[in-house]
Design an enzyme around this catalytic site. Structure first.
Site, mmCIF file in Angstrom:
data_model
loop_
_atom_site.group_PDB
_atom_site.id
_atom_site.type_symbol
_atom_site.label_atom_id
_atom_site.label_comp_id
_atom_site.label_asym_id
_atom_site.label_seq_id
_atom_site.Cartn_x
_atom_site.Cartn_y
_atom_site.Cartn_z
ATOM 1 N N ASP A 1 0.841 -1.203 0.000
ATOM 2 C CA ASP A 1 0.000 0.000 0.000
ATOM 3 C C ASP A 1 0.874 1.251 0.000
ATOM 4 O O ASP A 1 1.542 1.559 0.988
ATOM 5 C CB ASP A 1 -0.882 0.012 1.260
ATOM 6 C CG ASP A 1 -1.785 1.242 1.290
ATOM 7 O OD1 ASP A 1 -2.870 1.183 0.687
ATOM 8 O OD2 ASP A 1 -1.391 2.273 1.886
ATOM 9 N N HIS B 1 -7.581 9.535 -1.995
ATOM 10 C CA HIS B 1 -6.946 9.497 -0.674
ATOM 11 C C HIS B 1 -7.790 10.168 0.416
ATOM 12 O O HIS B 1 -7.783 9.756 1.572
ATOM 13 C CB HIS B 1 -5.582 10.207 -0.765
ATOM 14 C CG HIS B 1 -4.571 9.715 0.224
ATOM 15 N ND1 HIS B 1 -3.250 9.575 -0.088
ATOM 16 C CD2 HIS B 1 -4.681 9.330 1.519
ATOM 17 C CE1 HIS B 1 -2.590 9.136 0.971
ATOM 18 N NE2 HIS B 1 -3.449 8.970 1.962
ATOM 19 N N LYS C 1 -2.665 5.907 -4.399
ATOM 20 C CA LYS C 1 -3.770 6.833 -4.093
ATOM 21 C C LYS C 1 -3.573 8.184 -4.779
ATOM 22 O O LYS C 1 -2.434 8.637 -4.945
ATOM 23 C CB LYS C 1 -3.859 7.042 -2.575
ATOM 24 C CG LYS C 1 -3.813 5.753 -1.773
ATOM 25 C CD LYS C 1 -4.025 5.957 -0.295
ATOM 26 C CE LYS C 1 -3.671 4.702 0.488
ATOM 27 N NZ LYS C 1 -2.229 4.564 0.813
ATOM 28 N N TYR D 1 3.237 9.662 -0.447
ATOM 29 C CA TYR D 1 4.312 9.011 0.323
ATOM 30 C C TYR D 1 5.661 9.181 -0.380
ATOM 31 O O TYR D 1 6.700 8.933 0.204
ATOM 32 C CB TYR D 1 4.043 7.514 0.537
ATOM 33 C CG TYR D 1 2.742 7.158 1.223
ATOM 34 C CD1 TYR D 1 1.954 8.131 1.839
ATOM 35 C CD2 TYR D 1 2.289 5.845 1.267
ATOM 36 C CE1 TYR D 1 0.754 7.799 2.461
ATOM 37 C CE2 TYR D 1 1.099 5.513 1.888
ATOM 38 C CZ TYR D 1 0.331 6.499 2.470
ATOM 39 O OH TYR D 1 -0.856 6.150 3.072
HETATM 40 N N1 LIG Z 1 -5.310 6.276 3.620
HETATM 41 C C1 LIG Z 1 -4.758 7.030 4.539
HETATM 42 O O1 LIG Z 1 -5.111 8.209 4.733
HETATM 43 C C2 LIG Z 1 -3.675 6.448 5.391
HETATM 44 C C3 LIG Z 1 -3.250 7.112 6.547
HETATM 45 C C4 LIG Z 1 -2.264 6.516 7.337
HETATM 46 C C5 LIG Z 1 -1.727 5.277 6.970
HETATM 47 N N2 LIG Z 1 -2.142 4.662 5.824
HETATM 48 C C6 LIG Z 1 -1.559 3.364 5.383
HETATM 49 O O2 LIG Z 1 -1.591 2.445 6.470
HETATM 50 C C7 LIG Z 1 -0.272 1.976 6.740
HETATM 51 C C8 LIG Z 1 -0.090 1.642 8.217
HETATM 52 O O3 LIG Z 1 -0.400 2.747 9.042
HETATM 53 P P1 LIG Z 1 0.720 3.624 9.800
HETATM 54 O O4 LIG Z 1 1.987 3.572 9.049
HETATM 55 O O5 LIG Z 1 0.090 4.943 10.055
HETATM 56 O O6 LIG Z 1 0.861 2.954 11.229
HETATM 57 P P2 LIG Z 1 0.833 1.486 11.902
HETATM 58 O O7 LIG Z 1 0.969 0.422 10.902
HETATM 59 O O8 LIG Z 1 -0.326 1.482 12.824
HETATM 60 O O9 LIG Z 1 2.135 1.556 12.822
HETATM 61 C C9 LIG Z 1 3.418 1.693 12.300
HETATM 62 C C10 LIG Z 1 4.374 1.912 13.466
HETATM 63 O O10 LIG Z 1 4.402 0.745 14.301
HETATM 64 C C11 LIG Z 1 5.743 0.230 14.344
HETATM 65 N N3 LIG Z 1 5.634 -1.222 14.289
HETATM 66 C C12 LIG Z 1 5.309 -1.987 13.214
HETATM 67 N N4 LIG Z 1 5.247 -3.284 13.551
HETATM 68 C C13 LIG Z 1 5.562 -3.363 14.854
HETATM 69 C C14 LIG Z 1 5.672 -4.434 15.754
HETATM 70 N N5 LIG Z 1 5.444 -5.692 15.379
HETATM 71 N N6 LIG Z 1 6.023 -4.173 17.048
HETATM 72 C C15 LIG Z 1 6.261 -2.892 17.429
HETATM 73 N N7 LIG Z 1 6.156 -1.820 16.620
HETATM 74 C C16 LIG Z 1 5.803 -2.055 15.331
HETATM 75 C C17 LIG Z 1 6.465 0.820 13.146
HETATM 76 O O11 LIG Z 1 7.834 0.995 13.405
HETATM 77 P P3 LIG Z 1 8.979 0.280 12.486
HETATM 78 O O12 LIG Z 1 8.756 0.723 11.079
HETATM 79 O O13 LIG Z 1 10.248 0.810 13.057
HETATM 80 O O14 LIG Z 1 8.801 -1.198 12.666
HETATM 81 C C18 LIG Z 1 5.790 2.185 13.016
HETATM 82 O O15 LIG Z 1 6.362 3.112 13.913
HETATM 83 C C19 LIG Z 1 0.607 3.133 6.243
HETATM 84 O O16 LIG Z 1 1.946 2.764 6.092
HETATM 85 C C20 LIG Z 1 -0.104 3.502 4.959
HETATM 86 O O17 LIG Z 1 0.226 2.580 3.953
HETATM 87 C C21 LIG Z 1 -3.130 5.208 5.055
#
Ligand SMILES: NC(=O)c1ccc[n+]([C@@H]2O[C@H](COP(=O)([O-])OP(=O)(O)OC[C@H]3O[C@@H](n4cnc5c(N)ncnc54)[C@H](OP(=O)(O)O)[C@@H]3O)[C@@H](O)[C@H]2O)c1
Length: 261
Positions: A33, A96, A63, A38
């Protein structure tokens, strides 16, 4: 759509992201994704082009960003995304964010792109009930998916939108499923996760799967990329699902679309 995908938000364009995507594919992930905003579509494309898997086996989502909304701009932006990705089509193209005054023309553009096979499916992101109801009033193609922030701390307060998606056959995709790390040490999560011999991250990803969501945790660390995919060998009991569903506190860790007209 593969149920668990790798999110690449806040990962830099360059070898780190390319390696993370390649590693994820080797771990079993089949969905990546990304998004124009990004600024790492190029690295995602390079990892796919490296050829660990044939292109058709990888589900790629990107997106349309806010500044590219509107019919002509959206068509142009989609071509630019495809160029950066080095692909002839994406599997899912999402609006998005529900930009007021632009979203109808943007959706019309996505319908055109779908007709031209530039994307295998089209959908939206951050659309709450009123945005979806408006869209359902004019769309020729019902969105395949709605990507929303969802985790137990933001579930009941999103239930109306989730139910609408389910009724319309729109797949909810949970973003920020790990609360961006904010709740991974919540004592209740730790206690429940321990009963399954799993980490709190794995518990949250499994919770999303059992809700029937697709889910896209982000990690740039190989050990955590692997860990986050080890979620198919256990099942949360109905009692624990009730406990988790009760954790809602309307927690948004990113943008809150409730404010979007
Ligand atoms: N459509 C939208 O508006 C929108 C908005 C936000 C996000 N997204 C999508 O959703 C994806 C995920 O959301 P997000 O990036 O906001 O946050 P998330 O997946 O909830 O959390 C990511 C964070 O958690 C850490 N992490 C990952 N796996 C872990 C584990 N097993 N144990 C401990 N910590 C862990 C990562 O650090 P490390 O990288 O250091 O492991 C990072 O700091 C995004 O990357 C993006 O593709 C979409």
């Amino acid at each position: 759509m593969p149920a668990v995908g790798l999110g690449v938000y806040q990962m830099p364009n360059g070898p780190l992201t390319q390696r993370a995507v390649d590693y994820a594919l080797r771990c079993g992930y089949r969905h990546i994704d990304t998004a124009m905003i990004y600024r790492n579509e190029e690295s995602v494309g390079k990892a796919i082009a490296a050829g660990f898997l044939p292109r058709e086996e990888v589900f790629v989502t990107t997106k349309l960003w806010n500044s590219d909304q509107g019919y002509d701009q959206a068509i142009k932006a989609s071509h630019a995304s495809l160029n950066r990705l080095g692909l002839t089509y994406v599997d899912l193209y999402l609006i998005h964010w529900p930009v007021h005054g632009k979203r109808k023309e943007s959706w019309r553009a996505l319908e055109t792109l779908y007709g031209e096979e530039k994307c295998r499916a089209i959908g939206v992101s951050n659309y709450l009930t009123h945005h979806l109801e408006e869209l359902l009033g004019y769309c020729k193609i019902v969105p395949a998916a709605n990507q929303l922030e969802m985790h137990p701390y933001l579930y009941n307060s999103r239930i109306e939108t989730i139910d609408l998606c389910r009724r319309q056959g729109i797949l909810p995709i949970a973003y920020s499923p790990l609360t961006k790390g904010a709740k991974l040490r919540d004592p209740l999560l730790v206690k429940i996760a321990r009963n399954y011999g799993k980490s709190t991250a794995q518990l949250l990803i499994r919770w999303a799967l059992q809700q029937g969501f697709a889910v896209i945790p982000k990690s740039s660390a190989t050990a955590r990329i692997a860990e986050n995919f080890q979620v198919f060998d256990f099942k949360i009991t109905p009692e624990d699902m009730v406990l988790l569903n009760g954790l809602d506190e309307n927690l948004t860790t990113g943008w809150d679309p409730s404010d979007a007209l």
